[in-house]
Design a protein around this motif. Sequence first.
Motif, mmCIF file in Angstrom:
data_model
loop_
_atom_site.group_PDB
_atom_site.id
_atom_site.type_symbol
_atom_site.label_atom_id
_atom_site.label_comp_id
_atom_site.label_asym_id
_atom_site.label_seq_id
_atom_site.Cartn_x
_atom_site.Cartn_y
_atom_site.Cartn_z
ATOM 1 N N LYS A 1 8.781 -6.354 -3.536
ATOM 2 C CA LYS A 1 7.808 -5.265 -3.431
ATOM 3 C C LYS A 1 6.827 -5.550 -2.293
ATOM 4 C CE LYS A 1 7.941 -4.095 -8.354
ATOM 5 N NZ LYS A 1 7.150 -3.989 -9.617
ATOM 6 N N PRO A 2 6.347 -4.509 -1.638
ATOM 7 C CA PRO A 2 5.345 -4.718 -0.577
ATOM 8 C C PRO A 2 4.023 -5.231 -1.155
ATOM 9 C CG PRO A 2 6.262 -2.497 -0.499
ATOM 10 C CD PRO A 2 6.693 -3.100 -1.797
ATOM 11 N N LEU B 1 11.864 -2.009 5.460
ATOM 12 C CA LEU B 1 10.669 -1.454 6.101
ATOM 13 C C LEU B 1 10.708 0.077 6.077
ATOM 14 C CD1 LEU B 1 10.543 -3.906 9.135
ATOM 15 C CD2 LEU B 1 8.813 -3.745 7.337
ATOM 16 N N LEU C 1 3.290 -8.653 4.580
ATOM 17 C CA LEU C 1 3.801 -7.349 4.151
ATOM 18 C C LEU C 1 4.498 -7.439 2.800
ATOM 19 C CD1 LEU C 1 5.130 -5.985 7.558
ATOM 20 C CD2 LEU C 1 2.919 -5.578 6.465
ATOM 21 N N CYS C 2 5.037 -8.608 2.478
ATOM 22 C CA CYS C 2 5.582 -8.868 1.143
ATOM 23 C C CYS C 2 5.323 -10.332 0.819
ATOM 24 C CB CYS C 2 7.084 -8.554 1.087
ATOM 25 S SG CYS C 2 8.127 -9.682 2.054
ATOM 26 N N THR D 1 -1.224 1.915 6.911
ATOM 27 C CA THR D 1 -1.217 3.340 7.187
ATOM 28 C C THR D 1 -1.194 3.633 8.683
ATOM 29 O OG1 THR D 1 -3.633 3.341 7.007
ATOM 30 C CG2 THR D 1 -2.383 3.925 5.040
ATOM 31 N N HIS E 1 9.989 1.570 2.590
ATOM 32 C CA HIS E 1 8.603 1.455 2.153
ATOM 33 C C HIS E 1 7.617 2.092 3.137
ATOM 34 C CE1 HIS E 1 9.545 -0.866 -1.382
ATOM 35 N NE2 HIS E 1 10.341 -1.624 -0.672
ATOM 36 N N GLY E 2 8.129 2.825 4.092
ATOM 37 C CA GLY E 2 7.269 3.606 4.976
ATOM 38 C C GLY E 2 6.408 2.786 5.902
ATOM 39 N N ILE E 3 6.862 1.593 6.265
ATOM 40 C CA ILE E 3 6.102 0.730 7.168
ATOM 41 C C ILE E 3 6.580 0.980 8.592
ATOM 42 C CG2 ILE E 3 5.530 -1.651 7.793
ATOM 43 C CD1 ILE E 3 5.942 -2.369 4.825
ATOM 44 N N ARG F 1 0.880 -1.804 2.447
ATOM 45 C CA ARG F 1 1.557 -0.689 3.110
ATOM 46 C C ARG F 1 0.604 -0.162 4.190
ATOM 47 N NH1 ARG F 1 5.760 1.630 -0.473
ATOM 48 N NH2 ARG F 1 5.572 0.661 -2.527
#
Length: 277
Positions: free
Chosen positions: A179-180, A207, A156-157, A185, A210-212, A183
């Motif tokens: 930074k990721p 998390l 993820l990063c 969906t 970053h919308g995870i 990401r």
Amino acid sequence: MNYKSISDLNRDVKRWIAELPEVDLVAGIPRSGLLAANLIALYLNLPLTDVEGLCEGRVIQSGQRCGRRPDFSKRMRVLVVDDSVSSGRTMTRVRERLERAGLPHDIRYAAVYITPEGSKYVDYWYEVVDLPRVFEWNVMHHDILANSCVDLDGVLCRDPTEEENDDGERYVSFIKSVKPLFRPTKPIGYIVTCRLEKYRELTEDWLRRHGIRYNRLVMLDLPDKETRQRLNIHAEFKAQVYEETGAELFIESSLQPVSYTHLRAHETSLHLVCRLL
């Protein structure tokens, strides 16, 4: 679980092109089919388009090496390509779209990977890859993530550098600012990381920012980095979580930490632990 990486796709396309018919134009089915179609077009030095481009008489711009310029007013041999065919719904929609367009071309249909039932929807295929299956190029957007374990650092990063991994201020700064890489969906079932439990709040905040989305965040409950290094239980920890959750897939950044010898879930574990990067 059957798994294909981007390296597998590239290797398989190179082997497949010798079996494909001579064509004048390659058309990819968006979105994943464009990956396979682009590889075919590059290796054969052919012009490339997508389905709508084929209907509209345009190609994707190419460099000087591709000297062939298609004449859409004349009958051409066109290969329409997808990465895979399973139910056949997408390929059927594409066929119907092109039939409605009334194009003068000789159009053939192909997919790199098909299910046993998928052969009736294409003229050419490379390999039968049955369900359940997952591909590296779309795994982060696949419903299978809901029942998967996913590593954090390295997936993820990026991993922290030696300097950043000080279990102190620089590591805190890394967690906050990194930074990721991806990401997803789709929601992840289990994020499994050897980050220490004391960094949970910082990790959860990262998390969230970053919308995870995820169901559970499983962290290593040890007091400090020194203890973690001394015990060296990275593989055992992740394997235990994998078994306890019953997840279908473990996406791990490195094959070394999660040694296959530690995975005792069932006979297909070797196929379930897939190196993403």
